[in-house]
Design a protein around this motif. Structure first.
Motif, PDB file in Angstrom:
ATOM      1  N   ALA A  92      41.234  27.773   2.745  1.00  0.00           N
ATOM      2  CA  ALA A  92      42.477  27.134   2.274  1.00  0.00           C
ATOM      3  C   ALA A  92      43.544  28.194   1.981  1.00  0.00           C
ATOM      4  CB  ALA A  92      42.197  26.305   1.027  1.00  0.00           C
ATOM      5  N   PHE A  93      43.134  29.273   1.345  1.00  0.00           N
ATOM      6  CA  PHE A  93      44.115  30.317   1.053  1.00  0.00           C
ATOM      7  C   PHE A  93      44.589  30.995   2.341  1.00  0.00           C
ATOM      8  CE2 PHE A  93      44.900  34.871  -0.280  1.00  0.00           C
ATOM      9  CZ  PHE A  93      46.220  34.626  -0.652  1.00  0.00           C
ATOM     10  N   ALA A  94      43.687  31.239   3.268  1.00  0.00           N
ATOM     11  CA  ALA A  94      44.070  31.886   4.534  1.00  0.00           C
ATOM     12  C   ALA A  94      45.084  31.019   5.284  1.00  0.00           C
ATOM     13  CB  ALA A  94      42.837  32.131   5.393  1.00  0.00           C
ATOM     14  N   ARG A  95      44.851  29.720   5.293  1.00  0.00           N
ATOM     15  CA  ARG A  95      45.789  28.825   5.994  1.00  0.00           C
ATOM     16  C   ARG A  95      47.140  28.796   5.283  1.00  0.00           C
ATOM     17  NH1 ARG A  95      41.272  24.165   7.137  1.00  0.00           N
ATOM     18  NH2 ARG A  95      40.415  25.155   9.021  1.00  0.00           N
ATOM     19  N   LEU A  96      47.098  28.723   3.969  1.00  0.00           N
ATOM     20  CA  LEU A  96      48.351  28.735   3.207  1.00  0.00           C
ATOM     21  C   LEU A  96      49.131  30.014   3.511  1.00  0.00           C
ATOM     22  CD1 LEU A  96      50.175  27.624   0.868  1.00  0.00           C
ATOM     23  CD2 LEU A  96      48.718  28.938  -0.701  1.00  0.00           C
ATOM     24  N   TYR A  97      48.424  31.120   3.495  1.00  0.00           N
ATOM     25  CA  TYR A  97      49.080  32.404   3.743  1.00  0.00           C
ATOM     26  C   TYR A  97      49.612  32.459   5.183  1.00  0.00           C
ATOM     27  CZ  TYR A  97      50.054  37.355   3.981  1.00  0.00           C
ATOM     28  OH  TYR A  97      50.706  38.545   4.156  1.00  0.00           O
ATOM     29  N   GLY A  98      48.780  32.068   6.127  1.00  0.00           N
ATOM     30  CA  GLY A  98      49.163  32.175   7.537  1.00  0.00           C
ATOM     31  C   GLY A  98      50.272  31.223   7.937  1.00  0.00           C
ATOM     32  N   ARG A  99      50.371  30.094   7.238  1.00  0.00           N
ATOM     33  CA  ARG A  99      51.386  29.096   7.616  1.00  0.00           C
ATOM     34  C   ARG A  99      52.714  29.295   6.879  1.00  0.00           C
ATOM     35  NH1 ARG A  99      47.061  24.100   7.417  1.00  0.00           N
ATOM     36  NH2 ARG A  99      46.051  24.578   9.419  1.00  0.00           N
ATOM     37  N   THR A 100      52.735  30.235   5.942  1.00  0.00           N
ATOM     38  CA  THR A 100      53.973  30.468   5.189  1.00  0.00           C
ATOM     39  C   THR A 100      54.606  31.763   5.679  1.00  0.00           C
ATOM     40  OG1 THR A 100      52.865  29.471   3.287  1.00  0.00           O
ATOM     41  CG2 THR A 100      54.967  30.551   2.867  1.00  0.00           C
ATOM     42  N   LYS A 101      55.710  31.630   6.379  1.00  0.00           N
ATOM     43  CA  LYS A 101      56.334  32.824   6.958  1.00  0.00           C
ATOM     44  C   LYS A 101      56.797  33.768   5.858  1.00  0.00           C
ATOM     45  CE  LYS A 101      55.834  31.933  11.245  1.00  0.00           C
ATOM     46  NZ  LYS A 101      54.689  32.660  11.835  1.00  0.00           N
ATOM     47  N   LYS A 102      57.464  33.215   4.860  1.00  0.00           N
ATOM     48  CA  LYS A 102      58.004  34.065   3.790  1.00  0.00           C
ATOM     49  C   LYS A 102      56.958  34.212   2.687  1.00  0.00           C
ATOM     50  CE  LYS A 102      62.847  32.934   4.530  1.00  0.00           C
ATOM     51  NZ  LYS A 102      64.045  32.409   3.863  1.00  0.00           N
ATOM     52  N   SER A 103      55.874  34.877   3.055  1.00  0.00           N
ATOM     53  CA  SER A 103      54.796  35.109   2.088  1.00  0.00           C
ATOM     54  C   SER A 103      54.901  36.543   1.584  1.00  0.00           C
ATOM     55  CB  SER A 103      53.445  34.890   2.758  1.00  0.00           C
ATOM     56  OG  SER A 103      53.308  35.811   3.829  1.00  0.00           O
ATOM     57  N   PHE A 104      54.752  36.683   0.300  1.00  0.00           N
ATOM     58  CA  PHE A 104      54.934  38.003  -0.307  1.00  0.00           C
ATOM     59  C   PHE A 104      53.697  38.345  -1.130  1.00  0.00           C
ATOM     60  CE2 PHE A 104      56.107  40.862  -3.685  1.00  0.00           C
ATOM     61  CZ  PHE A 104      56.909  41.791  -3.050  1.00  0.00           C
ATOM     62  N   ILE A 105      53.177  39.563  -0.950  1.00  0.00           N
ATOM     63  CA  ILE A 105      52.029  40.006  -1.752  1.00  0.00           C
ATOM     64  C   ILE A 105      52.459  41.160  -2.644  1.00  0.00           C
ATOM     65  CG2 ILE A 105      49.670  40.876  -1.761  1.00  0.00           C
ATOM     66  CD1 ILE A 105      49.317  39.808   1.042  1.00  0.00           C
ATOM     67  N   ARG A 106      52.282  40.981  -3.934  1.00  0.00           N
ATOM     68  CA  ARG A 106      52.437  42.091  -4.868  1.00  0.00           C
ATOM     69  C   ARG A 106      51.048  42.698  -5.051  1.00  0.00           C
ATOM     70  NH1 ARG A 106      53.089  46.654  -7.199  1.00  0.00           N
ATOM     71  NH2 ARG A 106      53.449  46.694  -9.439  1.00  0.00           N
ATOM     72  N   CYS A 107      50.821  43.846  -4.419  1.00  0.00           N
ATOM     73  CA  CYS A 107      49.540  44.535  -4.561  1.00  0.00           C
ATOM     74  C   CYS A 107      49.571  45.339  -5.852  1.00  0.00           C
ATOM     75  CB  CYS A 107      49.315  45.485  -3.391  1.00  0.00           C
ATOM     76  SG  CYS A 107      49.195  44.688  -1.793  1.00  0.00           S
ATOM     77  N   HIS A 108      48.770  44.966  -6.811  1.00  0.00           N
ATOM     78  CA  HIS A 108      48.712  45.721  -8.063  1.00  0.00           C
ATOM     79  C   HIS A 108      47.620  46.785  -7.971  1.00  0.00           C
ATOM     80  CE1 HIS A 108      51.439  44.054 -11.125  1.00  0.00           C
ATOM     81  NE2 HIS A 108      51.449  42.989 -10.363  1.00  0.00           N
ATOM     82  N   HIS A 109      47.474  47.511  -9.071  1.00  0.00           N
ATOM     83  CA  HIS A 109      46.523  48.620  -9.070  1.00  0.00           C
ATOM     84  C   HIS A 109      45.090  48.173  -9.340  1.00  0.00           C
ATOM     85  CE1 HIS A 109      50.471  50.266 -10.006  1.00  0.00           C
ATOM     86  NE2 HIS A 109      50.049  51.421  -9.540  1.00  0.00           N
ATOM     87  N   GLY A 110      44.933  47.023 -10.015  1.00  0.00           N
ATOM     88  CA  GLY A 110      43.629  46.656 -10.554  1.00  0.00           C
ATOM     89  C   GLY A 110      42.518  46.673  -9.520  1.00  0.00           C
ATOM     90  N   PHE A 111      42.769  46.092  -8.356  1.00  0.00           N
ATOM     91  CA  PHE A 111      41.673  45.957  -7.399  1.00  0.00           C
ATOM     92  C   PHE A 111      41.374  47.257  -6.655  1.00  0.00           C
ATOM     93  CE2 PHE A 111      43.603  45.485  -3.104  1.00  0.00           C
ATOM     94  CZ  PHE A 111      44.945  45.420  -3.439  1.00  0.00           C
ATOM     95  N   SER A 112      42.142  48.303  -6.973  1.00  0.00           N
ATOM     96  CA  SER A 112      41.840  49.600  -6.362  1.00  0.00           C
ATOM     97  C   SER A 112      40.952  50.462  -7.271  1.00  0.00           C
ATOM     98  CB  SER A 112      43.133  50.359  -6.076  1.00  0.00           C
ATOM     99  OG  SER A 112      43.703  50.851  -7.286  1.00  0.00           O
ATOM    100  N   ARG A 113      40.702  50.010  -8.496  1.00  0.00           N
ATOM    101  CA  ARG A 113      39.959  50.867  -9.437  1.00  0.00           C
ATOM    102  C   ARG A 113      38.454  50.700  -9.243  1.00  0.00           C
ATOM    103  NH1 ARG A 113      44.344  52.514 -11.850  1.00  0.00           N
ATOM    104  NH2 ARG A 113      45.799  51.125 -12.930  1.00  0.00           N
TER     105      ARG A 113
END
Ligand code: SF4
Length: 699
Positions: A287-308
């Motif tokens: 569901a998230f992949a489809r939402l992301y793929g079907r929304t042209k103006k999709s923006f990701i704020r990559c934070h630091h947390g998942f890199s630790r």
């Protein structure tokens, strides 16, 4: 007649928040008199800050005028760590430090001295001037790894440089805003103000984070993968994008390095495969992949947390691949950002003495302080032991991993430690000499930002209390006594700033201050990489050259993947610990302010309700978290919205606030992340047991 008396308007002075939050907010500080500030507010002169700041800085007067501020130099008179000191004069204190550094260097060589600092202030002159002393003297250099190394590497691996889409775009233009691996309600409140503007306009707001943060609570969709599995989630999203025709092949062919190879590679990274790794359901992933793929103006704020995490660079890179597959970079409000520090043309030579750098001198890893101070040969890189340190703007006795080793090292009788600080922190308590430091409203400085695009100069707002001195002054005084030469030691901070800015082709210091900061936002085509990515071939790299970043690059997956090198849960240690930031602390800063302490209450272990039940714990039950590195006691709190087997402890609480007087970083590891180091604070396996505090007290 009181009601008729005219009120004298309170004077406000522009300033900038110096704290280690990527917002670097523009501030308006009430100046009540030359020694006193009042309320601090967000400024509207900066179109990113837009008048919004966090609550903890709003009441900054509580820190500045705190009764526990250090006001005079101190010399230790009790045992190491006892916190027993006597007041001494500045000249005597500086002489003691210089004599100790000279004595130890004569005995063991210059590399035995290790100046150590971090981001208690993000101001470049006051924070980084210590490097000039290091380079001028030939002391051990400093490899900064505690915060951004893994995230920087992961982002640069694909994009090429630390820059991206301007966060100011999202409020008006994004149709989907994804906050990945961060909790901006706690750590970057301005992002929330822009994201909520988008949400009010009808944009969908998604949060990817292992627990139900205050940010996630506001989301339309919250995905809570197990810590360290974001790479697997990203790969499964890529799988769906390619499989369901949601990839923009025109964009892929024009802007990326090996899209066919990537598509073939992720064909086996199915949602089912990722579900088993992440703990998410197949339906959630699809569901998230489809939402992301079907929304042209999709923006990701990559934070630091998942890199630790040991695999944090791979995870960051995998997430950064997503807009390159959908072509979201093409659209206003589309794309992604992790940070913006590469946009500033600043020449840091004068500040840091980069003209004096000798790369043959060892650079010691900040995060491995415990190993370094306890004589680990590999951590010392075969050189002499560290026997003398100057610490500015950081509190490693709380914030460094493997605290048992750190405390053991700091307690060494043969280690001479000078700490220049605002409070008698737990690190300062180990010092031989403590020097009182200014706060940001008490000195001049200038700031890059990572969350926005302004470069900002600030002037002192009030006089420092007592005998507090700025970092720059201390460094210059020590340089004089140690015989270090560099012309910046003879300059004021303002002169360093002004010359640096002119040399860098930027506005001079006065103009910058007067105009409220210089905006370096690149034009749309550049911010969205439509004129090419800042890589050698101008393409986004799905297949990074990891070896270029560090020695262990050859061990890493060549294409985005789940890199299974984390400290996995086992039968003995069935929980994965995330040591996340609290709302009103910022690392160890603000832990001294009564209002922050009152809000955060006490160290708390957030657990899935079923895990709580399995432990026989209810809200408030004391639980012991442990592993081979240490033991910590906190109080359980059941919390919906996180996977089973995950425990969250928010805030870098002082050690003394834990029942057994040892903080959360007793559990975290100093093992470097791949490929070139970086702290892995959210990559820790622990056991959890109920503990009887009465019995503990009787022991
Ligand atoms: S949000 Fe961040 S930058 Fe802004 S005032 Fe708070 S700590 Fe400072």
């Amino acid at each position: 007649m009181l009601g008729a008396m005219a009120q004298t308007p309170v004077e406000t002075v522009p300033s900038v928040c110096p704290h280690d939050c990527t917002s670097t907010c523009a501030l308006e500080v009430e100046r009540l008199d030359l020694h006193t500030i009042g309320r601090v507010r967000g400024s509207h002169r900066n179109t990113y800050t837009r008048g919004v700041i966090c609550e903890k800085v709003g009441r900054y007067a509580e820190r500045v005028h705190h009764p526990d501020r250090l006001l005079h130099p101190l010399r230790r008179v009790g045992p190491k760590g006892s916190g027993r000191f006597e007041r001494i004069a500045w000249d005597d204190a500086l002489d003691l430090v210089a004599e100790a550094f000279t004595r130890q260097a004569a005995r063991l060589g210059l590399e035995t001295v290790w100046p150590y600092y971090y981001a208690g202030t993000m101001g470049l002159v006051q924070r980084d001037g210590i490097n000039r002393l290091t380079h001028a003297m030939g002391y051990s250099r400093y490899f900064s790894t505690i915060c951004v190394t893994l995230a920087d590497t992961g982002w640069a691996a694909g994009v090429g440089a630390k820059r991206g889409v301007d966060l100011r775009e999202i409020g008006e233009h994004s149709d989907l805003v994804v906050i990945w691996g961060g909790n901006p309600v706690n750590t970057q409140v301005n992002v929330m103000s822009h994201a909520m503007q988008a949400k009010r306009r009808g944009a969908t707001f998604v949060v990817v984070d292992p627990y139900r943060t205050d940010t996630a609570a506001k989301a339309d969709l919250h995905l809570a993968p197990r810590p360290g599995t974001d790479g697997a989630l990203a790969c499964a999203i890529m799988h769906v994008l390619f499989a369901e025709g949601l990839a923009d092949w025109d964009y892929l062919r024009a802007y990326t390095d090996c899209p066919d190879e990537l598509a073939a590679h992720v064909a086996t990274r199915t949602p089912e495969w990722a579900a088993a790794i992440t703990g998410l359901s197949v339906d959630q992933i699809v569901a998230f992949a489809r939402l992301y793929g079907r929304t042209k103006k999709s923006f990701i704020r990559c934070h630091h947390g998942f890199s630790r995490s040991r695999n944090g660079a791979v995870n960051m890179h995998a997430v950064s691949c997503l807009p390159a597959i959908t072509g979201a970079w093409r659209y206003q409000g589309g794309g992604a950002v992790y940070g913006q520090t590469a946009i500033y043309p600043l020449d840091r030579t004068l500040i840091e003495g980069r003209d004096l750098v000798d790369k043959s001198i060892r650079a010691l890893d900040q995060s491995r302080l415990g190993q370094i101070l306890t004589g680990d040969r590999e951590a010392l890189k075969g050189g002499p032991p560290v026997t003398a340190m100057l610490v500015q703007n950081t509190n490693p006795a709380m914030v460094c991993p493997e605290l048992n080793l750190v405390h053991q090292g700091l307690a060494r009788e043969d280690l001479f430690l000078c700490v220049h600080e605002q409070f008698l922190t737990e690190t300062a308590a180990f010092a031989d000499v403590v020097l009182p430091a200014t706060m940001f409203v008490e000195h001049d400085d200038f700031y890059t930002a990572s969350g926005h695009t302004y470069f900002q100069v600030t002037k002192k707002v009030i006089e420092p209390p007592g005998e507090c001195r700025e970092n720059h002054w201390v460094i210059c005084e020590l340089a004089k006594r140690l015989g270090a030469t560099h012309r910046a030691f003879q300059m004021t901070p303002w002169e360093i700033m002004d010359e640096t800015l002119r040399k860098s082709g930027m506005w001079d210091a006065e103009t910058n201050w007067r105009r409220g900061g210089q905006d370096f936002a690149p034009p749309f085509e550049t911010a969205h990489f439509l004129d090419g990515f800042p890589t050698p071939d101008r393409r986004f790299h799905f297949k990074p050259d990891w070896a270029r970043f560090g020695g262990r690059g050859a061990e890493m997956p060549t294409l985005p993947d789940h890199f299974a090198v984390t400290d996995e849960a086992t039968a003995e240690k069935p929980f994965r610990l995330v040591a996340a930031p609290a709302r009103t602390f910022l690392n160890s800063t603000f832990t001294e302010t009564p209002s922050s302490r009152a809000r955060e209450k006490r160290p708390t272990a957030l657990l899935h309700p079923d895990d709580c039940a399995a432990l026989g714990a209810v809200a408030g039950t004391a639980v012991q978290l442990g592993n081979e590195r240490g033991l910590v006691i906190a109080h359980a709190e059941p919390r919906e919205g996180q996977p089973r087997g995950v425990v969250i402890v928010e805030g870098v609480w002082p050690n003394k606030h834990f029942v057994n007087r040892l903080g959360i970083n007793a559990l975290t590891s100093a093992e470097p992340g791949y490929p070139n180091g970086g702290a892995v604070f959210h990559d820790t396996a622990v056991w959890i047991r109920r503990v009887d505090l009465d019995a503990t007290a009787r022991l």
